[in-house]
Scaffold this active site. Structure first.
Site, PDB file in Angstrom:
ATOM      1  N   GLY A 163       0.788  -1.233   0.000  1.00  0.00           N
ATOM      2  CA  GLY A 163       0.000   0.000   0.000  1.00  0.00           C
ATOM      3  C   GLY A 163       0.813   1.273   0.000  1.00  0.00           C
ATOM      4  N   SER A 164       1.679   1.442   1.007  1.00  0.00           N
ATOM      5  CA  SER A 164       2.378   2.722   1.083  1.00  0.00           C
ATOM      6  C   SER A 164       3.664   2.684   0.271  1.00  0.00           C
ATOM      7  CB  SER A 164       2.684   3.084   2.536  1.00  0.00           C
ATOM      8  OG  SER A 164       3.448   2.081   3.143  1.00  0.00           O
ATOM      9  N   GLU A 166      -0.638   5.983  -0.676  1.00  0.00           N
ATOM     10  CA  GLU A 166      -0.978   6.454   0.684  1.00  0.00           C
ATOM     11  C   GLU A 166      -0.240   7.735   1.109  1.00  0.00           C
ATOM     12  OE1 GLU A 166      -1.028   3.234   3.621  1.00  0.00           O
ATOM     13  OE2 GLU A 166      -1.704   1.805   2.128  1.00  0.00           O
ATOM     14  N   ARG A 224      10.263   6.320  20.003  1.00  0.00           N
ATOM     15  CA  ARG A 224       9.069   6.450  19.165  1.00  0.00           C
ATOM     16  C   ARG A 224       7.816   6.471  19.992  1.00  0.00           C
ATOM     17  NH1 ARG A 224       8.385   5.319  13.168  1.00  0.00           N
ATOM     18  NH2 ARG A 224      10.544   5.583  12.566  1.00  0.00           N
ATOM     19  N   ASP A 243      -6.651  -3.685   5.683  1.00  0.00           N
ATOM     20  CA  ASP A 243      -5.511  -4.108   6.505  1.00  0.00           C
ATOM     21  C   ASP A 243      -5.946  -4.474   7.920  1.00  0.00           C
ATOM     22  OD1 ASP A 243      -3.583  -3.662   4.522  1.00  0.00           O
ATOM     23  OD2 ASP A 243      -3.409  -1.531   5.039  1.00  0.00           O
ATOM     24  N   HIS A 288      12.101  -4.115   6.568  1.00  0.00           N
ATOM     25  CA  HIS A 288      12.757  -3.462   7.703  1.00  0.00           C
ATOM     26  C   HIS A 288      14.244  -3.304   7.496  1.00  0.00           C
ATOM     27  CE1 HIS A 288       9.198  -3.954  10.480  1.00  0.00           C
ATOM     28  NE2 HIS A 288       9.504  -2.685  10.450  1.00  0.00           N
ATOM     29  N   CYS A 324       5.491  -5.857   3.923  1.00  0.00           N
ATOM     30  CA  CYS A 324       4.648  -4.825   4.530  1.00  0.00           C
ATOM     31  C   CYS A 324       4.758  -3.567   3.666  1.00  0.00           C
ATOM     32  CB  CYS A 324       5.114  -4.589   5.971  1.00  0.00           C
ATOM     33  SG  CYS A 324       3.993  -3.571   6.957  1.00  0.00           S
TER      34      CYS A 324
END
Ligand code: GLN
Ligand code: ZN
Length: 681
Positions: free
Chosen positions: A354-355, A406, A437, A521, A616, A648
């Site tokens: 998606g992104s 996105e 974070r 999602d 990642h 992802c």
């Protein structure tokens, strides 16, 4: 050993290396803390490990506070939870051996704290609210037996939270600590049994103020518990506390300057929760002095319960109309398989999650728009250009199912929450997620309703740019629920169903706008699992139903995708199958072998894209590597089932690496197709 830190105090660079990786040494694993969105670094135990006290952090911090004339109660994670939550290498020691080896270190740090002036130390044993086998129970008994007989130690407040002690209550009481803390927000039902069973020597800490949520406490409801405990135990044996650490709650409601007075009166953040605790304590000494405050807290909670703003009759009515047909697609999956051909998709279709990269420019444009420095028209023009660029890149790479990227979304939950009724947003309601974070979860305070289409114009604009199918992108109801602060005046399942109806409407609008593939999602479905196995069934029933409600309003020809990542899926495979998505994309980099094992046991019936690109890492996997992974997948899946995609979303990566990795991914899919044709020929 991995971080080459063999003597002396553990240094800051070593801590950083352990948390983020350093040199060749990969970082330690990170996992979610119980059912929170807070992550901890998983302790690792290996063969021949030597244990030594290499840090005085708790003592130093105690002394630092003392120097400011602030007496504090230090907090340590207890030895048994520490070991139970750790990871032992295959040739490593047993849990019992580790507990045995670290106990002298606990004794050492505890006596240092005592020597420094700490009368009490809080010792967290959150594993006491899990199902414990006899071996884990034995660990508790042997560990605490040693503490009990050590006169040099301070008093220990054995602390449980996030649930009920249940069958472990007697175990906890047997451990012989000077105090016990229980969570009476998550598990109010344990109050009377704890009170009845508490040994004469023990202090009871009542966790009556919710540390996990942002709602104001009804002090008038909490006060009788305090009074009852004081009456039964005497006031010297009762303490009042939040249910758990305030780490999970934002800091200070006073910082929220934009909330209207009514909404604000319903809330309490960390600082306000401390004030509530103090009020409850004062009610024991001098009820009259705090009577007004207690009455007004009750009035606020009552006002929320009856406020028109939490209720929406249309939503209530719609909830009542939900029926089994609404949770079911028109045809069972085999009848929907023609989607693939109708969409003109080849075997091993390629897509992304998606992104696309949220570059510094995307983020700075968003910030500028938020700050009012650029107007909405120019911001949206910028977003359209980014989207068009992403579409062209995907076409050049040769992906089969495209995404719009996105770019307009700050966060996959916040973006939807901001457009739904029933949500409020804070300016500073940050809570720690991992390391430095933080996340700022939205607050669901009322019935959730969709006011207008939320994503349709973006998906439609993207589809207008290309002949290839563009996937619509939505966040699922369970994930929106899970990553928000949720109202506590109705079951989570009901709130989830309301969100599902809103997403269902969006799905149908996307379909009506000509979007033929829609992804919903659900990366957080797994983390919502209750801590006790006995409660899993019920949760999986309503959460999967919510997904199905969101997904099932479309024609057979519309292809529904879902996506999940970074969790253990094997033990919820049946639930995943029951979601009945046409296609599921799953992160596989960390759990590939196990996922395939699960498929050996249960044949996955629909289509599935096991991730072949670990997003990642900046590392770009080769075509051969990805092909090998796809080959492996074919051991348990048929070629017709397999999709080809990354693990992802790609938002944290940079464009050059994304482009190259996706080129490899498309090449790997093409190789697979060629191979299949060759076998057929
Ligand atoms: N569609 C989201 C993305 O690509 C999914 C993110 C997630 O799984 N957490 O970023
Ligand atoms: Zn994901």
């Amino acid at each position: 050993r991995r971080y080459a830190c063999t003597s002396g105090t553990v240094s800051l660079p070593t801590y950083f290396a352990m948390a983020r990786g350093g040199g060749d040494a990969p970082a330690m694993e990170m996992t979610k803390w119980f059912d929170t969105n807070y992550h901890y670094v998983v302790p690792e135990f290996e063969a021949e490990m030597q244990f030594a006290l290499r840090s005085r952090k708790p003592v130093d911090e105690f002394l630092e506070a003392q120097a400011l004339d602030t007496p504090t109660r230090p907090v340590l994670l207890g030895p048994v939870s520490f070991v139970l939550l750790g990871k032992i290498s295959e040739d490593g020691p047993t849990q019992a051996q580790i507990v045995e080896a670290i106990l002298p270190l606990y004794a050492e740090i505890l006596s240092q704290l005592r020597a420094a002036g700490a009368e009490w130390v809080q010792i967290d044993e959150p594993c006491l609210v899990l199902d414990l086998d006899t071996q884990a129970q034995a660990l508790y008994r042997s560990a605490y037996a040693q503490f009990k007989t050590n006169a040099a130690l301070p008093k220990l407040m054995l602390t449980s939270y996030f649930g009920e002690l249940g069958a472990n209550l007697n175990l906890a009481l047997e451990l012989g600590t000077a105090g016990l803390h229980v969570d009476l927000v998550r598990a109010p039902q344990q109050f009377s049994s704890v009170l009845a069973a508490l040994p004469k020597s023990m202090v009871l800490s009542l966790g009556v103020v919710d540390g996990r949520n942002i709602w104001r406490t009804d002090l008038q409801a909490a006060q009788p518990l305090v009074a009852q405990a004081v009456q039964a135990l005497g006031k010297d044996r009762v303490e009042i506390a939040p249910s758990c650490s305030l780490l999970h709650s934002p800091h200070d409601l006073d910082q929220e300057t934009k909330l209207d007075a009514e909404l604000r009166s319903w809330l309490a953040f960390g600082k306000q929760k401390l004030e509530e605790i103090v009020l409850l304590a004062r009610s024991v000494e001098d009820a009259n002095a705090v009577a007004d405050a207690i009455i007004s807290s009750h009035a606020c909670v009552q006002a929320r319960a009856t406020s028109k703003r939490t209720q929406n009759d249309v939503v209530q009515q719609r909830l009542r109309s939900v029926c089994a047909e609404m949770l079911t697609r028109q045809s069972a999956y085999p009848g929907r398989r023609l989607q693939q051909a109708a969409l003109g998709l080849p075997q091993f279709p390629t897509t992304t999650i998606g992104s696309f990269p949220q570059t510094a420019e995307v983020r700075s444009q968003r910030a500028a728009h938020r700050a009012g420095k650029i107007d909405t028209a120019s911001y949206e023009k910028f977003l359209h250009e980014e989207m068009e660029r992403a579409i062209r890149v995907q076409e050049e790479i040769g992906l089969d199912v495209l995404v719009h990227g996105e770019f307009e979304r700050n966060d996959m939950v916040e973006y939807f929450g901001e457009q739904l009724a029933g949500f409020l947003f804070t300016q500073n309601g940050w809570v720690q997620s991992y390391g430095s974070r933080c996340v700022k979860p939205p607050v669901i305070y009322g019935d959730v309703a969709r006011l207008q289409p939320m994503t349709v114009r973006w998906s439609q604009a993207a589809q207008a740019l290309t002949q290839q199918p563009v996937k619509g992108m939505l966040t699922g109801p369970v994930t929106i629920l899970q990553w928000s602060f949720v109202r506590d005046d109705q079951p989570r399942s009901v709130t989830c169903q309301q969100i599902a109806l809103a997403i269902r409407d969006e799905v149908r609008d996307l379909e009506a706008a000509g979007i033929r593939i829609i992804q919903i999602d659900e990366p957080a479905l797994r983390e919502g699992l209750p801590l006790r196995r006995a409660d899993w069934r019920e949760y999986l029933q309503w959460s999967v139903d919510a997904f199905r409600l969101a997904a099932s309003g479309v024609q057979d020809a519309t292809q529904i995708h879902t996506h999940m990542c970074y969790a253990e899926f094997n033990d919820i495979m049946d639930a995943i199958i029951r979601m009945d998505a046409d296609v599921i994309s799953m992160e596989c980099s960390r759990s590939r072998m196990e996922l395939l094992h699960a498929f050996q046991r249960t044949q996955y019936p629909n289509a599935i894209g096991p991730g072949v690109y670990d997003i990642h890492s900046p590392r770009i996997p080769s075509v051969a590597e990805m092909e090998a992974l796809l080959q492996k997948a074919l051991q348990v899946l048929t070629p017709e089932q397999v999709w080809v995609n990354p693990d992802c979303g790609l938002k944290t990566r940079a464009w050059p690496e994304v482009r190259q990795a996706l080129e490899h991914l498309v090449a790997a899919a093409r190789q697979m197709r060629a191979r299949m044709e060759a076998t057929v020929a």
